[in-house]
Scaffold this active site. Structure first.
Site, PDB file in Angstrom:
ATOM      1  N   ASN A 177      -3.901 -15.893   0.832  1.00  0.00           N
ATOM      2  CA  ASN A 177      -4.835 -15.610   1.926  1.00  0.00           C
ATOM      3  C   ASN A 177      -5.918 -14.623   1.536  1.00  0.00           C
ATOM      4  OD1 ASN A 177      -5.565 -16.041   4.707  1.00  0.00           O
ATOM      5  ND2 ASN A 177      -4.985 -13.905   5.022  1.00  0.00           N
ATOM      6  N   GLU A 220       0.832  -1.201   0.000  1.00  0.00           N
ATOM      7  CA  GLU A 220       0.000   0.000   0.000  1.00  0.00           C
ATOM      8  C   GLU A 220       0.865   1.249   0.000  1.00  0.00           C
ATOM      9  OE1 GLU A 220      -0.404  -2.537   2.065  1.00  0.00           O
ATOM     10  OE2 GLU A 220      -2.492  -3.215   1.941  1.00  0.00           O
TER      11      GLU A 220
END
Lengths: 1188, 335
Positions: free
Chosen positions: A1004, A61
């Protein structure tokens, strides 16, 4: 136009249309926004101005924020989607973007921040952590608002130049399906004039009109420059309200930055932000109708804080205010919204603008998606009505430590009578959620109906349970909390009745639909007694169907969803029966269309067959069953497990009081062993006569359910009758028996053991020494067998052969029964580590699959051995795992050094011989470690009575045993977000061991591409096929010369895997082991995982290598190529995986092009490796570290 | 020499077709067949099992783990194309139809009614001039009645006819109690052509490995007799076109089929054995024979030796059988 979509899609649909660049990175629960943007872009869907937005996945990010900043400075309309830790990583750029007055919107599915534990669920901890950055904060409270206010944010940022965070509650809004009215392109165009876009572009960096931005400033002007922006912020509330008004004009949906609803002369008001505002408003309407003078104040614009709007909206009659914050700031005077409201009011009162200063209290609610129900809202109003309301409180939990929690009546039901409420209990694998999503979409498409769907999942990746909460009715559904009084309960798996209180949510007179194999006349007697009693007490009507049989008969074994969905429509009568059937079929055609006509036809056949088997069950007047529910955990489990863990396992964690929970996030190891989940009907079963005792089956078992041991045959005297054994197949140990014990209640039936078994019965090639057999008939006897097995002596570690696969399988695994996917490709490596080094191992685990199956409450598979020792495990973050592990190493090294120093100082006190032995002890072999343990135990005894330096030594004495520090994570961490840190740690020269569980995608979060994703594979964010080859992490690490590097694949060469892990651990320096981990995201049958590993190696795609700097030191070639030359084509490996086939299906020409390039890349790399393998030591860099 | 032929409404340049075989697996193969002179190409078969298994397996792989765990509600990009074989097949039809001037006939091979039949429409849309339904029924279940097996043929045909407007041929096996009757029923049900016959590929046993092994033998001319017999019997009984397949090795075999009443003659084995260019040899042979015998068009010779429309067919066949047997006896002695 109406649609039934979730909050993520609602926001993304606007953001995409108003953007030219989307900088993305996956993080729950915002990932679907990025996935949708990527999908639309790959379909060349244009934005509002006819161009296709560039959607770029970054390495983190932080990277996404940097790219966003650049795109904005380049004049593009740019956006990003994120949450939680992701938003935190964007903070530095947020200051920059805001400081430069740059129009931008970040869409955030607000989520908790990892503190005492990580949580993927919703609250405002993340957005509250950016309230100081200069971004405006705009909060949506519903799916409709997430759509509308996304537009308001984009419009307002261009109008004001102040960047916006538009947020809504993670999961509750981001994942709730609700029926909304869509904004058309013209709506967007009306609010975002082209002139504003051109002004934004005109502020861009361009050599045609050069200037500089991003200067360094000195004390003389920084302060003043910081104050220049004030007028821009001052204008934001009006600009936002202006955009809201414009939206209202076009759509009729009118919003206020601060919106009051309730009694015009309210005395008590709750101030709240986010989805809970709906609950508060609905409860206020309910209480007002009963004559209470209460109100709700919904804050939509939080930054810049619109104090004037707040004061204007709040009735002058208000005397008591409770401000609810969905975040926690330990140590503060109060949470942010509370403080702002209080400041606004007191300032207004102080300057005489407001006559009365109401009493303002602050409360926390809803952390990590904790519910805020109407009962809780009423509880808060009740507290405000008390003479002296608590100044600070919490609502929704029981706080018996600080006494802050308010009491409330959980039974308050304010939902309008026309709302139909239904809950469905299913398993992830049966498709219940998918069918319910279709149900919601079918009903939401009806002209006069509104629908809502919300889905709750457990934290297991195999055998997981799901609960679907559905509502529909004639009015818009504004109930952002779970269904508590369901008129319809579907129990889609009979076994759930034993584990979950499915009728807890049933309203009196509700209908229960049971999926069960019993004939109708036997259904009642098959129910556990407590279930029967609840049916009788609540007057529940019962229907039953054998959906499993019908699903099997139409060729959809295990997928009972469509059958049960059809039954729901038939029983509930929400639509006329035939109409419902037609609509289900048409929904099937839409949902499964791209899977092929055959799949559509089978599902439609399930619809046609469904009602034949549906029976209404006669409910007798009395409970007849003697069967009680089985205990959640055995009575002999430790107290914490019985009182806390078991509550969470049983779905009663919400009821645990604050005092029950550890203060610092520390939980006991070994708790997965109490969770006998019995998730597979088929389990491994050993044939002792056929077995050659090679250990392969237990070596590859991802769930540690296959254990082996050997023991003197005299011990068999007390064995249960069904206990199986065989003579130990080894010379020199006569009268010794061998047993392979299967933990049947923990087995997931993944079949990897059967595939790994090398022997077959003569004349029966399908029968191996380990096979799958029905679980049910085995359970009782195997429980006894396991108890006996556990009573047998454990193999002496110093006598076990660590060098062979077979030998290591006599070591107790200290990682067992994880909730990873059945057949997981990662866990066998972790289990092996735990066997080899578990009793002296510390684990730093990157966030990802391995941190979830390793450490997601309620239980953990990390456990201790019979001697009480076992891996100490922790997860810091996603991005910092290498650094975190290095820190553990540094601490261990310091404390080892300290222990050795103190020990030397105490030489005369504790005995010179012992001290010398301890200081000079070799600790490589297991026997040496055992000897050192004995010496340290003796030292501890001698230290017991001593003070001073001895006390100091006692606190670090454990470090005299060589500690093994392991840094474990997936490729998303190692190749992308943690790449810089990993690189640095490898370059540090310190003795850490890195295990990369390489699944080649972010597993995940659902299979997004990483830099480990191979050329030509399809993944999320690489829907058109990855067009850049996988990074060769091994070669990068080899370049340092001081790093031990191995690439392994257990399915291809388990012996090489074992050797590499042992060498890595023994190497006194940084080690990197990259392990091929097959994954559900590859699109393979998981039982074929080992075969695919073999093919990956055989094709040359995954060459097995070891690079050992120690060999170079001794003059040898440190680079060892362990796998033979490629002997199958790359396609013989790739085309067995859907991730590659999917591209062949969608774009055959591109698939072929990439396949040719991929084969060339494999050939080229093999040549390089082969050359490296034939060099001499001097061709490789020396390990330049000083003598260690 | 006029070789022009009509086959289920299609106008063909000659009566020789390439039947479904691995030769038409690729665009290159299709082009080579067309260049060699065949009048139309039946593409290799899209198998029901392929469609069913691929679709089912891929759907299962995509569903595995989906909607189970809050962070990963799916593992593949939404809208990922999951069907493998049908898109490839349709792509081939599209490219083949664009690349050659002759009709490209798509072949669907299956045995039970099911969703796979809907691919016929997609085949039509991709450019197939006709659909050949290869109903390869092997009723291994001894409880399946003959009538059920026949009904299955009709059901499959019906499903396909309902979805397409291009002609539909049915390729069937010879193993019916009354082959003639099922032919008539298929004809009545709308089959535009009957392709006689499918070959029943029987597996073999490997005595060394003690295993059953698949065995695919190319057809031999002797096998053509059965098809020829039925073509001659059906020539004047059905409206549908008749295609002969099986046992075409020499130009003479083509001639024999045409004389028996076949509208077209298909070859796979000979083309596989000798290469696609062998079509030229067969056609040249046919032309040479016609020239030698004085025929100017295939229309003149087609069906010359078919059972006349007004004869008692059973008697005709029986008579031919008895006559042939007598002849055999005469040469081999009594047996």
């Amino acid at each position: 136009m109406r649609a039934t979509i979730d909050g993520n899609e609602a926001a993304a649909s606007v953001a995409y249309r108003l953007s030219e660049v989307c900088c993305i990175y996956p993080i729950t629960p915002s990932s679907p926004m990025a996935e949708l943007a990527d999908e639309w872009s790959s379909q060349a869907r244009p934005n509002l101005w006819g161009s296709v937005p560039a959607v770029v996945e970054m390495q983190s990010e932080g990277g996404a924020a940097g790219a966003l900043h650049g795109a904005l400075q380049g004049g593009a309309l740019a956006t990003t989607f994120t949450a939680s830790q992701g938003l935190l990583l964007m903070i530095p750029n947020m200051y920059k973007i805001a400081g430069e007055l740059t129009a931008a919107v970040m869409h955030v599915a607000a989520r908790s921040i990892a503190a005492q534990g990580l949580s993927i669920f919703g609250d405002h901890s993340d957005v509250m952590a950016v309230r100081q950055t200069g971004f405006a904060l705009l909060a949506s409270a519903s799916v409709q608002e997430a759509h509308d206010l996304a537009l308001v944010a984009h419009a307002a940022t261009l109008a004001t130049r102040v960047p916006f965070v538009h947020f809504f509650d993670g999961f509750r809004t981001s994942h709730e399906l609700n029926t909304i009215d869509l904004l058309c392109d013209d709506d967007l165009r009306a609010l975002v004039p082209a002139q504003r876009v051109r002004e934004h572009r005109a502020r861009a960096l361009t050599p045609e009109r050069p200037f500089i931005r991003g200067t360094a400033q000195n004390p003389d002007v920084y302060f003043q420059a910081r104050e220049t922006v004030n007028p821009f912020y001052a204008g934001v509330p009006d600009a936002v309200q202006g955009a809201m008004n414009a939206l209202g004009e076009r759509t009729g949906r009118r919003y206020q930055t601060i919106e009051y609803t309730g009694h015009p002369q309210a005395e008590r008001v709750i101030v709240v932000m986010g989805s809970a505002a709906q609950t508060v408003a609905q409860t206020v309407a309910h209480l007002s109708a009963l004559g209470e003078r209460v109100g709700a104040l919904q804050v939509r614009l939080f930054r810049p804080f619109p104090a004037k709007a707040l004061l204007d909206a709040l009735p002058a009659t208000v005397r008591r205010i409770a401000v609810l914050d969905r975040t926690k700031e330990p140590g503060s005077l109060g949470e942010p919204l509370f403080l702002d409201v209080l400041a606004a009011l007191s300032e207004a009162h102080t300057v005489g603008e407001r006559e009365v200063l109401p009493l303002v209290t602050g409360g926390r609610y809803g952390l990590s998606s904790k519910e805020l129900t109407p009962g809780m809202v009423a509880g808060v109003f009740g507290e405000l009505a008390r003479e002296r309301p608590r100044p600070r409180f919490t609502i929704g939990i029981t706080d018996d430590v600080s006494g802050l929690s308010l009491p409330y009546d959980p039974s308050l039901d304010i939902e309008p009578p026309g709302t139909v409420r239904a809950v469905f209990f299913g398993l992830g694998s049966d498709g219940t959620v998918g069918a319910n999503k279709n149900t919601i979409k079918i009903l939401g498409a009806e002209e006069n109906l509104h629908a809502q769907g919300y889905f709750v999942y457990d934290s297991k990746k195999s055998g997981s349970q799901t609960v679907s909460h559905l509502r529909f009715g004639p009015a818009p559904i504004r109930a952002p909390y779970l269904v508590a009084q369901a008129g319809f309960v579907g129990c889609h798996h009979f076994g759930l009745l034993d584990r979950v209180d499915v009728l807890a949510l049933a309203a009196p007179g509700a209908t229960l639909l049971l999926n069960c194999a019993q004939p109708p006349e036997e259904v009642w007697d098959a129910l556990p007694r407590p279930v029967q009693e609840k049916i009788l007490a609540k007057g529940i009507e019962v229907y039953a169907i054998d959906a499993g049989r019908i699903a099997r008969e139409v060729g959809l074994a295990g997928r009972t969803n469509i059958v049960l969905q059809t039954c729901f429509f038939a029983i509930s009568g929400v639509l006329p029966r035939q109409e419902a059937i037609d609509k289900i079929k048409s929904a099937i055609a839409k949902t499964y269309g791209h899977r092929g006509a055959e799949v559509v036809e089978r599902n439609q056949a399930a619809v046609d067959r469904a009602l034949d088997g549906l029976h209404r069950i006669e409910v007798p007047a009395l409970a007849t069953s003697a069967r009680q529910l089985p205990p959640v955990v055995p009575a002999g489990a430790p107290q914490f497990v019985r009182e806390v863990t078991a509550q969470m396992m049983a779905g009663r964690g919400d009821e645990l009081p604050v005092s029950a929970l550890p203060v610092d996030g520390t939980y006991p190891s070994g708790t997965a062993a109490y969770e006998k989940r019995n998730i597979s009907d088929l389990v491994a079963h050993w044939d002792p006569d056929l077995c050659i005792q090679c250990g392969n089956c237990s070596f590859v078992c991802p769930h540690s359910v296959i254990r082996s041991t050997y023991y003197d045959q005299s011990l068999l005297a007390g064995a249960p009758p069904a206990f199986a054994s065989a003579p130990l197949d080894v010379r020199g140990l006569p009268d010794t028996r061998f047993t392979l014990q299967v933990y049947v209640e923990d087995c997931t039936g993944c079949r990897l053991c059967v595939e790994a078994c090398p022997v077959t019965a003569p004349g029966d090639p399908d029968h191996k020494a380990i096979n799958l057999a029905a679980r049910a008939p085995l359970v009782a006897a195997q429980r006894e067998n396991i108890a006996f097995f556990e009573s047998l002596p454990v193999a002496d570690r110093s006598r076990v052969d660590f060098g062979t696969v077979r030998g290591t399988q006599f070591l107790t695994p200290l990682f067992e029964f994880s909730g990873a996917c059945a057949g997981c490709g990662e866990t066998p490596y972790i289990k092996l580590l735990s066997q080899l080094f578990g009793d002296r191992m510390t684990v730093a685990n990157a966030t990802g699959c391995s941190s979830i199956y390793g450490g997601n409450l309620p239980t953990t598979p990390w456990t201790a051995g019979p001697d009480g020792r076992g891996p100490a495990w922790s997860n810091s973050l996603f991005e910092d795992n290498a650094e975190f592990g290095l820190g553990l190493r540094l601490a261990a090294d310091r404390h080892t050094a300290l222990a050795r120093t103190r020990l030397s100082e105490l030489r005369d006190t504790v005995g010179a011989d012992l001290v010398e032995e301890i200081l000079n002890a070799p600790q490589l072999r297991e026997s040496e470690l055992a000897a050192q343990r004995e010496r340290v135990a003796e030292l501890r005894r001698r230290l017991e009575t001593l003070d001073g330096a001895a006390q100091d030594l006692r606190s670090v004495v454990d470090h005299l045993i060589r500690r093994s520090v392991w840094i474990i994570g997936g490729d998303g961490w190692a190749y992308d977000i943690g790449s810089g840190g990993l690189d640095h740690v490898l370059a540090s020269g310190r003795n850490v061991n890195v295990l990369v569980l390489d699944t080649e995608v972010y597993s995940n979060t659902g299979g997004q591409a990483s830099k480990a994703t191979p050329l030509g594979a399809v993944a999320k964010f690489a829907a058109a096929g990855k067009s850049v080859p996988k990074k060769d992490l091994a070669l990068q690490a080899i370049a340092y010369g001081s790093v031990y590097v191995a690439r392994v694949a257990m399915g291809a060469d388990p012996q090489q895997t074992l050797r590499a892990l042992r060498e890595a651990e023994a190497y006194d320096g940084p080690s990197l082991v990259i392990a091929y981990s097959h994954c559900i995201a590859h699109g393979i049958e998981m039982r074929d995982g080992l075969d695919q590993q073999y093919r990956a190696v055989a094709s040359g795609y995954w060459p097995l290598i070891r690079y050992d700097p120690v060999v170079r030191e001794s003059g040898g070639n440190p680079f060892l190529l362990d796998s033979p030359r490629p002997r199958i084509a790359l396609t013989d490996y790739t085309q067995r995986e859907l991730r590659y086939r999917a591209l062949r299906n969608s774009d055959p020409a591109e698939a072929e092009r990439l396949a040719i390039l991929a084969q060339e890349a494999v050939d080229q790399r093999w040549d390089t490796y082969e050359q490296m393998a034939t060099r001499t030591a001097r061709h490789f860099p020396a390990d330049a570290r000083k003598e260690r | 020499m006029d070789l022009a032929t009509r086959y289920m409404g299609l106008t063909l340049r000659n009566p020789l077709l390439a039947s479904a075989s691995p030769l038409s697996n690729t665009l290159d193969g299709v082009k080579r067949l067309a260049d060699a002179g065949v009048a139309a190409i039946v593409l290799y078969s899209l198998f029901e099992e392929q469609v069913r298994q691929e679709a089912e397996r891929n759907a299962r792989l995509v569903d595995a783990g989906a909607d189970s765990f809050a962070e990963s509600l799916s593992y593949f990009p939404a809208g990922a194309q999951l069907e493998t074989e049908p898109p490839r097949y349709l792509n081939l039809i599209e490219r083949a139809a664009g690349a050659v001037q002759i009709p490209v006939i798509a072949s669907l091979n299956g045995a039970t009614p099911g969703g796979w039949t809907s691919y016929a429409r997609a085949m039509q849309d991709a450019g197939a001039a006709a659909i050949e339904l290869n109903i390869y029924s092997l009723p291994g279940d001894p409880h399946t009645s003959g009538r059920d097996v026949e009904q299955r043929h009709l059901d499959i045909l019906q499903r396909v006819k309902d979805t397409v407007s291009v002609p539909v041929a049915v390729k069937l096996g010879p193993h019916f109690s009354s082959t003639g009757e099922i032919a008539l029923r298929l004809d009545r049900a709308g089959a535009d052509a009957l392709v006689l016959f499918n070959r029943f590929l029987q597996p073999d046993v490997d005595p060394e490995q003690l295993t059953v092994v698949p065995a695919v033998d190319l057809s031999r001319p002797a096998e053509a007799r059965l098809a020829r017999t039925w073509i001659s019997l059906l020539r004047h009984q059905v409206r549908a076109s008749l295609a002969a397949t099986t046992g075409v090795e020499e130009p003479a075999d083509v001639v024999k089929y045409l004389l028996a009443g076949a509208d077209v003659v298909m070859s796979a084995s000979a083309l596989l054995r000798h290469g696609p260019q062998y079509a030229t040899v067969l056609l040249d042979g046919l032309t040479a024979w016609m020239r030698r015998k004085g025929y100017a068009s295939v229309g003149e010779l087609r069906g010359l030796l078919a059972v006349p429309a007004d004869s008692d067919q059973a008697a005709y066949e029986r008579a031919g059988y008895v006559r042939a047997l007598r002849a055999a006896n005469a040469s081999l002695g009594p047996w």
